[in-house]
Design a protein around this motif. Sequence first.
Motif, short mmCIF file in Angstrom:
data_model
loop_
_atom_site.label_atom_id
_atom_site.label_comp_id
_atom_site.label_asym_id
_atom_site.label_seq_id
_atom_site.Cartn_x
_atom_site.Cartn_y
_atom_site.Cartn_z
N ASP A 177 4.81 3.81 12.17
CA ASP A 177 3.66 3.27 11.41
C ASP A 177 3.18 4.27 10.35
N PRO A 178 3.55 3.71 9.05
CA PRO A 178 3.32 5.00 8.03
C PRO A 178 1.90 5.45 8.02
N SER A 179 0.83 4.64 8.29
CA SER A 179 -0.52 5.27 8.15
C SER A 179 -0.78 6.23 9.41
N THR A 191 3.15 4.92 -14.96
CA THR A 191 3.36 5.13 -13.48
C THR A 191 3.46 3.69 -12.83
N GLU A 228 7.55 4.86 -11.23
CA GLU A 228 7.23 6.12 -11.92
C GLU A 228 8.42 6.42 -13.03
N TYR A 275 -4.08 6.59 3.43
CA TYR A 275 -4.18 4.96 3.36
C TYR A 275 -5.43 4.42 4.13
N THR A 332 -0.16 -0.18 6.19
CA THR A 332 0.51 0.16 4.96
C THR A 332 1.38 -0.94 4.25
N ARG A 357 2.82 11.18 1.30
CA ARG A 357 3.42 9.82 0.80
C ARG A 357 4.93 9.92 0.90
N ARG A 358 5.67 8.81 1.65
CA ARG A 358 6.98 8.92 1.83
C ARG A 358 7.46 7.69 1.06
N GLN A 359 8.49 7.97 0.50
CA GLN A 359 9.08 6.84 -0.37
C GLN A 359 10.74 7.42 -0.77
N GLY A 360 11.46 6.26 -0.86
CA GLY A 360 12.78 6.48 -1.58
C GLY A 360 13.80 6.82 -0.19
N GLU A 361 14.59 7.65 -0.63
CA GLU A 361 15.92 7.93 0.70
C GLU A 361 15.14 8.23 1.87
N LEU A 362 16.00 8.13 2.75
CA LEU A 362 15.84 8.38 4.23
C LEU A 362 16.21 10.11 4.40
N GLU A 407 11.59 7.82 5.49
CA GLU A 407 11.71 8.04 3.85
C GLU A 407 11.27 9.46 3.76
N GLY A 418 14.98 10.39 9.66
CA GLY A 418 15.13 9.14 9.62
C GLY A 418 14.27 8.30 9.07
N THR A 426 1.52 -3.57 9.53
CA THR A 426 1.07 -2.51 9.45
C THR A 426 -0.31 -2.21 8.59
N GLY A 440 2.05 8.36 -8.52
CA GLY A 440 2.48 6.92 -8.92
C GLY A 440 1.37 5.92 -9.04
N LEU A 492 0.81 -1.21 0.03
CA LEU A 492 0.08 -0.13 0.01
C LEU A 492 0.68 1.32 -0.13
N ASN A 495 10.73 1.89 -3.74
CA ASN A 495 11.66 1.44 -2.87
C ASN A 495 11.52 0.18 -2.42
#
Lengths: 707, 707
Positions: free
Chosen positions: B6-8, A432, A456, B668, A181, B320-325, B331, B329, A179, B410, A151, A156
């Motif tokens: 917890d990303p959500s 995408t 993407e 989410y 997500t 939305r978090r994605q990719g590099e940190l 993404e 700490g 989680t 995305g 989700l 990544n």
Amino acid sequence: MAQVHDPSKQNAVDMNKARSATSIDTPAVRDFLYSKSNGSARWHQRERIVEVLSKDPLFDKSKKLFSTRKELYIRGQALTKRLYELQEIQGWSEEDITVALSVVDEGLSIGLHNVAFEPVFRIQASPELFSKYSELIANKGIVGCYLQTELAHGTNVSRLETTATYLPDTREFEIHSPTLTSTKWWIGALGKTATHGVVQAKLILPGGKDMGPHLFLIQLRSLDTHKVLPGRIIGDIGPKALAGFATTDNGFARFDHVRIPKENMLSKFAGVTDEGKYVTPPHAKLSYGGMLYIRSGMVTTAGWTIAKGATVAIRYATVRRQGELGPDGLERQTITYPSLHVRLVPLIARAYVFVELGRALTRGFDSLARGLSSGDTSQLAEMHVMTSGLKVLVSTTGIQDLETARRSMGGHGYSAFAGVGRMYADYLPAATYAYLPSSLQADFIYCSSELRYEGENFVLDGQVLRAALKAFRGIFASESASSSPVKASPLSPTSHYLRLLLDKDLVPPELNPASWTQAGTAILLLEWRAALIVHECAQTLKEPDATATQRVSRAVTEAFVAARVGEMIESLGTVLKEREAKIVGKVYLLYLLTTVESSLVDLLSFGLFRATPTGNPPRSRDPTRALRLAIAGLCGELLPEAIGLTDAFGFSDWELDSALGVYDGKAYEALWARVQEEPLNQTEVTEAYEASIKPLMMRGRKMVAKL
Amino acid sequence: MAQVHDPSKQNAVDMNKARSATSIDTPAVRDFLYSKSNGSARWHQRERIVEVLSKDPLFDKSKKLFSTRKELYIRGQALTKRLYELQEIQGWSEEDITVALSVVDEGLSIGLHNVAFEPVFRIQASPELFSKYSELIANKGIVGCYLQTELAHGTNVSRLETTATYLPDTREFEIHSPTLTSTKWWIGALGKTATHGVVQAKLILPGGKDMGPHLFLIQLRSLDTHKVLPGRIIGDIGPKALAGFATTDNGFARFDHVRIPKENMLSKFAGVTDEGKYVTPPHAKLSYGGMLYIRSGMVTTAGWTIAKGATVAIRYATVRRQGELGPDGLERQTITYPSLHVRLVPLIARAYVFVELGRALTRGFDSLARGLSSGDTSQLAEMHVMTSGLKVLVSTTGIQDLETARRSMGGHGYSAFAGVGRMYADYLPAATYAYLPSSLQADFIYCSSELRYEGENFVLDGQVLRAALKAFRGIFASESASSSPVKASPLSPTSHYLRLLLDKDLVPPELNPASWTQAGTAILLLEWRAALIVHECAQTLKEPDATATQRVSRAVTEAFVAARVGEMIESLGTVLKEREAKIVGKVYLLYLLTTVESSLVDLLSFGLFRATPTGNPPRSRDPTRALRLAIAGLCGELLPEAIGLTDAFGFSDWELDSALGVYDGKAYEALWARVQEEPLNQTEVTEAYEASIKPLMMRGRKMVAKL
């Protein structure tokens, strides 16, 4: 009043005339498009399959547009069952069924079994697991899906949250979604179909060490009742945008401490001992390298997709008359307007180039596969860069070209019966999302424990940029603008353009109107553009602008494609007769010129486009004018061949499913016939009348009566 | 394994943080967007209406995506009935109901009654016809539609085939569709709803003289039974592409010698005597001029449409978090990637500019209307050119920006629950079809017997080109490149840029990195571009290239808009406090800079972009680099304000109907909740299992058993 002319009868007259005006041997060009070597056989194979399917009532498409997604899913499963029945009845080979799935073009869930689940399993399973399941999988005794994206995580992969914790006491893995997500999401065939799946999960060793994502086979549904097994929450993720991919049950799955036997890890390249020690793969590089290259079919798919849009739009523009009166006293056929045909003829060019380029790519994958099987990974990086750039180029182009085709049809392009909207909606995720060709043209698929999410487009552009800079630095020791090349190591095809920086005596081509009759000038310009933009990028790395990645990727990829098109032009004489070779050569040249046109910002910025002013005295101050005139001229030359060149794609009316793009040209009759099927037209008075329209009007009439 | 994050849950944290980081007074900017003078009142009016509608169960949207078109049509009629009930219950004014229809945003059939049928009738009906029907129409005692486009004719109104033959013996007109292709087509509200229509038909006088298209009121359905009256064949034209405009019953109608009384001709400006003589309009020019300017709301609609896409995409990119940190700490939030925000922040800019520009246009229409009512047609040609160019510019931009918003999300952007796909599908016809704003924001509508089909964009581009060349020739007597200007008559706003050609001493601005901090440079550059491209076009008219029309139209229109944006920037201090004026000023500047960026081919071609190389010694050879860096820098500066600037659009979650663009950021959770409603998820085992999946798998298992 005399009725002199019936436009709907004129449709067929215009189409016949256009078809007979074509100077090329259409079947010869068609065979060339289907294969350079045995095109005729391949096309006839396809024709036989289309014949069978289009006559089978189950494959009728006339109710599709009036169906709910649920109905379309159920229909899709019925088609799947029927396809494999037909395979038995008709004695179809594996290649035949692949062609059948491709021409059905419905985004069937079984496609995910075929192009994702099965290949991943075959390449990664241990010999024991393989022998237990491979026949069941091959014969669809079970149906699988491939669970990677979550989700909140796609691009990544290393941040995937799903865990597979090894429990040495019971020799089991515990698959868990910690989680919301971490819920697996977008997984094709998972929603309502699959009984099994290969799941990407972080391998956690005893003691808690996280070994990153690995693959595990997990059963999802009962083989007796098809009910979801305990510990799994599974469902469909709902409708897609623009009503695209309605047939596919993209699904979600959450796992609550689900235990699977240790043997279910796909451990050909990496595993754990009974005690829970990680066993490193014997060929680490091979494992890393075997990325899931569903990408391999993407160029071909883009070509055939553009071909469909082009066929429909050009046929309709041939029979549609609008605007000024032409020499025949009727309104002009819209295809005769330069402002229209300069938009449409280049679609033919891109379809022809991508179909042929896709074949070359497939041969490249062949060679890569042979190499990999003997431990040779040398072609891997090059293939990765090439396909990253190509994925962005062809998906962006394909989407844009379909919309150009749709828009060229005016108001009727917005009718669902025009058919191009459906093509667009189904092709759109190519921009995408994981590249999942509905046509299953992916012949070669590789995968590994480091599966890459085909995210993407701009993530992929980054891959191209990195490789270009690496190649550049391989040549120049420092980043200084004027340093001399350190070495002249052999350049790979994707960095061949860098040769232009190696010799200080090389200069960009001088341009004049005659430049645009030669493919070489356009190719060289596009290579110079790539070289200078990479050079510029290397100089300004410390303060990059936000669009550099996209510009570099596009430039590098287009230089690569342009060079391939040059080769394609040179080889035409060996595979086509003179007339056809000449026309297809012009089609290829048009591809190059329109690529130059779309690159003008870069070309002008880097001083590559200092054209001699035309005329004496010069009437124009616009250096791009000669190019634009050349494109318009070429489109005009190809115009009489447009119907022949699109007929050569060989699409049946059943496949195109477009009222405006019918072969016989009778667009308006076809549209009229389709409209009669609309459910709203099945009752004379809508049920909304008693419920809503009548009360609204009665209220209004009462108010008027009171006045 | 420790669960650290917890990303959500993080979603809401990130959104709160972004919202509180905004430095602007969001309500103040919101009021500014809703009106310069009484924004607060207008916004609260709107808020009250949204409150009523969003709490009314009938206006619930949660089932829409699972409904068939037939169900959506029936629902639309129910909403219509309810809206006018609510008007009575709530005591809504006419302005209130217009706002209500706008926020409902459903493409209701009644919209066509309101923006097409009723205004055409009011302006063109004779006093007798007017007194007979106007109250019935105003109170929806009858429901109407406007029948212009035919199956094979849109753009070229003069070629419409439907005839209205005058029969002096009975004082009747006979309305007739002589061919299949003369069938009226695409007519909104005709399919299943309208009882009456105003039909465009060629007036044929006794003796057969064809007087061209005129307007006639015709009854279509029985007021007692709603059945289609004899001599008419009427129905719905079926689904639209991408499942767009599903609620609207666009319809077709064929007429078989249907007789209507002479009085039913809309004869305010042109009629026939009882004997059948044509009576020319007393104010021919006025009649010619009163074109159907549904265009008037289009700029505003484009602005609010882009605003919706921008709100959704920017909210999702914030959570939305994605990719590099990142430094925390976790993404990184995707909005922090320059490659993403350099695509999204300009959407805010275009929304802000179009909303404000639309207001200016509405004031222009006000003035035009006042003029016309006193016989002054002097502003008409200018308004026609301006709106032709703007229609192309804003529709092309709006479509593109919605797709940018969708793609930026995305994979999830392809979910229907993301909401942007629906916006795109409904907005798309703006590019090809009559401009029918679902939001009914068209305040001023004019119409005449020379109604213009708002056809494919490139037809409108031709209008702009023609006017530009006319203005150019008004200045220069000959077409020679170097001739002196003949006169310096006052230039209209749409040709104001031509002043640059009048003074030989004027030269284009010199560029340096500081240029991009000033709106003036960008405006002047865009005006120079328009002047030089029109000059070039005039020089090369005898051998035009196929894209000149589009290029000229775009350049002229963008020069006009740029000048307006300059005025908007200057007036900001009078309507906003310092901080807000500064930020909105940057937003407007960003609009100008991105317009310059998208015009680079022209600017470079005409030598307007010879930037000083940056750095000492210069590290870059790319003259566009400083501009690109300025754009990236400006986007970065505006980034902390992005949530505030989009909150200021004032959209409720109910209006956006997007799981990813929810106000609280919990994307989410919202997506998860929406997915549970999917019909496929209402049964654990799909009915396709027994019918298709089980037989397929059983067959496979049998084959394996035989091995």
